[in-house]
Design a protein around this motif. Sequence first.
Motif, mmCIF file in Angstrom:
data_model
loop_
_atom_site.group_PDB
_atom_site.id
_atom_site.type_symbol
_atom_site.label_atom_id
_atom_site.label_comp_id
_atom_site.label_asym_id
_atom_site.label_seq_id
_atom_site.Cartn_x
_atom_site.Cartn_y
_atom_site.Cartn_z
ATOM 1 N N ALA A 176 0.840 -1.203 0.000
ATOM 2 C CA ALA A 176 0.000 0.000 0.000
ATOM 3 C C ALA A 176 0.872 1.249 0.000
ATOM 4 O O ALA A 176 0.590 2.219 -0.725
ATOM 5 C CB ALA A 176 -0.934 -0.006 1.208
ATOM 6 N N PHE B 181 -4.707 4.783 1.473
ATOM 7 C CA PHE B 181 -4.715 3.729 0.466
ATOM 8 C C PHE B 181 -6.147 3.408 0.038
ATOM 9 O O PHE B 181 -6.418 3.209 -1.145
ATOM 10 C CB PHE B 181 -4.030 2.461 0.971
ATOM 11 C CG PHE B 181 -4.107 1.346 -0.032
ATOM 12 C CD1 PHE B 181 -3.302 1.346 -1.168
ATOM 13 C CD2 PHE B 181 -5.004 0.301 0.128
ATOM 14 C CE1 PHE B 181 -3.394 0.339 -2.111
ATOM 15 C CE2 PHE B 181 -5.104 -0.715 -0.802
ATOM 16 C CZ PHE B 181 -4.293 -0.700 -1.931
ATOM 17 N N SER C 54 -6.885 3.784 -3.766
ATOM 18 C CA SER C 54 -7.162 2.561 -4.523
ATOM 19 C C SER C 54 -8.442 2.712 -5.345
ATOM 20 O O SER C 54 -8.539 2.177 -6.452
ATOM 21 C CB SER C 54 -7.253 1.350 -3.600
ATOM 22 O OG SER C 54 -8.357 1.441 -2.739
ATOM 23 N N GLY D 104 -8.646 -2.434 -0.235
ATOM 24 C CA GLY D 104 -8.660 -1.571 0.949
ATOM 25 C C GLY D 104 -9.324 -2.256 2.132
ATOM 26 O O GLY D 104 -8.836 -2.186 3.262
ATOM 27 N N LEU E 4 -7.059 -5.021 3.473
ATOM 28 C CA LEU E 4 -5.966 -4.465 4.274
ATOM 29 C C LEU E 4 -6.450 -4.112 5.674
ATOM 30 O O LEU E 4 -5.786 -4.402 6.668
ATOM 31 C CB LEU E 4 -5.376 -3.242 3.575
ATOM 32 C CG LEU E 4 -4.228 -2.522 4.277
ATOM 33 C CD1 LEU E 4 -3.067 -3.466 4.586
ATOM 34 C CD2 LEU E 4 -3.762 -1.352 3.431
#
Length: 127
Positions: A41, A65, A69, A79, A82
């Motif tokens: 990221a 991020f 993204s 995302g 993560l």
Amino acid sequence: MISAAYMGKARRAAKSARALAASGDAEGAINRAYYAMFDAARAVLHHIDPASAAAKTHSTVLRRFGHVSLTCGLDRHLGRALRLAEKSRLSADYDWGDTHMDEAHTIIEDMELMLAAIEAFLAGNAP
């Protein structure tokens, strides 16, 4: 290039995550998979705006991020994956209780998808 250095860190952490999962260490695998995703990221953030990758907190990197993204065409699942990996990593690192290999394998699958998507993004959008 700093983005490449972040991706190098991400690949090394991913390799460790796979090895730890293979040895049955769910907590270690989750930790390393999260850091692989986190560094990937940061590679994207640095590629787009170097100042945004220099965030002081993990939550700032994750938030940035998530936004980036969506605007650069990466799958919006990345995302979310993560953020879920971060929650699992915090639990694996600091909570008492069982961390299951199923959870580690799920996070590693997300890690693999994320790293592949980001590698493709960086290769196709290199300055």
